[in-house]
Each structure stands twice: as C-alpha cells, then as structure tokens.
Design a protein around this motif. Structure first.
Motif, PDB file in Angstrom:
ATOM      1  N   GLY A  29      11.896  -4.439  -8.764  1.00 37.95           N
ATOM      2  CA  GLY A  29      11.258  -3.457  -7.884  1.00 37.95           C
ATOM      3  C   GLY A  29      12.065  -3.085  -6.662  1.00 37.95           C
ATOM      4  N   ASN A  30      13.285  -3.580  -6.564  1.00 41.45           N
ATOM      5  CA  ASN A  30      14.123  -3.288  -5.398  1.00 41.45           C
ATOM      6  C   ASN A  30      15.292  -2.369  -5.707  1.00 41.45           C
ATOM      7  N   ARG A  31      15.418  -1.943  -6.962  1.00 44.89           N
ATOM      8  CA  ARG A  31      16.452  -0.991  -7.342  1.00 44.89           C
ATOM      9  C   ARG A  31      15.831   0.027  -8.281  1.00 44.89           C
ATOM     10  N   ALA A  32      16.363   1.219  -8.259  1.00 46.81           N
ATOM     11  CA  ALA A  32      15.828   2.280  -9.107  1.00 46.81           C
ATOM     12  C   ALA A  32      16.948   3.219  -9.511  1.00 46.81           C
ATOM     13  N   SER A  33      16.816   3.786 -10.694  1.00 49.06           N
ATOM     14  CA  SER A  33      17.726   4.827 -11.143  1.00 49.06           C
ATOM     15  C   SER A  33      17.003   6.160 -11.013  1.00 49.06           C
ATOM     16  N   VAL A  34      17.528   7.021 -10.156  1.00 46.38           N
ATOM     17  CA  VAL A  34      16.927   8.329  -9.901  1.00 46.38           C
ATOM     18  C   VAL A  34      17.825   9.398 -10.510  1.00 46.38           C
ATOM     19  N   SER A  35      17.248  10.277 -11.300  1.00 44.65           N
ATOM     20  CA  SER A  35      18.038  11.360 -11.893  1.00 44.65           C
ATOM     21  C   SER A  35      17.365  12.693 -11.634  1.00 44.65           C
TER      22      SER A  35
END
Length: 223
Positions: free
Chosen positions: A156-162
């Motif tokens: 929950g502390n990293r995300a891939s945003v596209s």
C-alpha cells in the motif's frame, strides 16, 4: 517542438515489468532518499512523537501557468484514498515539469518536491526542462491526459500510475520571439506514461514519482 524525447534505453518496458518493480521490496537507497525537496515543513517540538513528526505540516509548491497554456486531466477520482493521492501527485509531477519549463529553470523546486531524489523520474523531469531551456523554448497550447489507471502494490505504499497524453494541440514556443512552433498532427503527438509513485516517509498524504517510463507514438492513446 514536442517534448518527451528520451534515450532508446528509457523507452516503455512492458507494463508488467514496471508493476513488478512497484510490488517488490523496493530499493533501500530510494527509501533512504525519500526526503521532500523544496518542501516547507512545519517546525517540530522536542516532545513530538514519531507519528506527529511524520504528519508535520508541509506546503505544496504553487504552480500557475500563462493563459495560453492548459493541462486537462480527464479522469474519475478513485474511491480509494491512497489511489486518489498517488494519481493526484503523479499528475502534479507532470504538471511540475511544465512549470519548470515555464519558469525556464532546470533546478526548479516543484518537480523535485514531486519526485524521489536519485530516481529516474527526477532525472527525466530535469532532462525535459533542460532541453527546453537550452533551446530557448517554453510551452503553449493544451495537453490532455486521460485513461488513468492506478495499481497498488501489496504494502500500500507504492503504486503504478498510468495515463495517456494527447499533445496534438500542444506546442513549443520561442521565448524571445514568442513564435509558436506548430507541427503537423501525427502519431508523435501521443504518449503513454507509467509512473511508479511512492508514499512519502516524511509527510502523510504526499506521494513522489520514483520511476517513469514513456512510450512514444502511443497510437492506442488516440481518441
């Protein structure tokens, strides 16, 4: 003059590859460097707890643009708070690149605030701004971002945003002459961004861009 040019080695890798990076244990050096460059942090007290220090007040950099330039984000706000925060600051990251171009400052504090020191995202932002400054150009027209997606890593502390970027109405402009450098519409107007966002360890609610991959001539983004 369109921006987004990158060395061939930095062309978009497979989506799964970047997401696996986001879901992994992460680079300890990146975590160690996750300081807020350019942040205006509130002063702590001697008795402040670690939790209180983490939630210290901070001011986001104000970014305003000339009337002849606009960034449009066509998307729906995610219902999940963390996804919404990661997406919002991914947008702020690309906004900060244009802000650095408008200010003609490759060391502008805004993009450093929204990116992780030592990450590819910060290097990308600086490269984009510098090539405009060196060329004597600024930006004009409209950039339209759409089809945003956010995939959270397990912790929950990293995300891939596209998201897609339509630059068909976006142009460079000579700073001195104010001449607009218009181009003919082509596949070169479309880009697909994928950005690994990391939750700041210094301020709750802030996410910074760690890594970025950009696909050029992303015709799947053409409306």
């Amino acid at each position: 003059m369109k921006r987004r040019t990158l060395p061939a080695a930095a062309a978009l890798a497979a989506t799964a590859t970047l997401l696996l990076t986001a879901c992994g244990g992460g680079d300890d050096s990146a975590k160690a460097n996750n300081k807020i460059a350019g942040a205006d942090t509130g002063a702590g007290t001697a008795s402040a707890s670690p939790e209180a220090s983490k939630a210290a007040n901070f001011k986001r950099p104000a970014m305003t643009f000339p009337a002849d330039f606009k960034m449009v984000f066509d998307r729906t706000e995610p219902s999940d708070d963390k996804k919404a925060a990661a997406l919002g600051d991914a947008e702020n990251f690309v906004r900060a690149i244009n802000y650095g171009i408008v200010r003609q400052d490759a060391e502008d504090a805004a993009y450093k605030f929204y990116s992780t020191p030592g990450g590819t995202a910060q290097a990308y932002a600086k490269k984009q701004i510098k090539q405009y400054v060196d060329g004597g150009w600024t930006v004009t027209g409209v950039q339209r971002y759409s089809r945003a997606e956010v995939d959270m890593a397990g912790d929950g502390n990293r995300a891939s945003v596209s998201f897609c970027d339509d630059d068909s109405k976006f142009y460079g402009k000579e700073v001195k002459s104010q001449k607009v450098l218009k181009t003919q519409p082509s596949a070169k107007d479309y880009y697909f961004f994928e950005i690994v966002m990391t939750a700041s360890t210094e301020a709750d609610g802030l996410w910074t861009a760690e890594d970025v991959q950009v696909q050029k001539e992303a015709t799947q983004c053409k409306a």
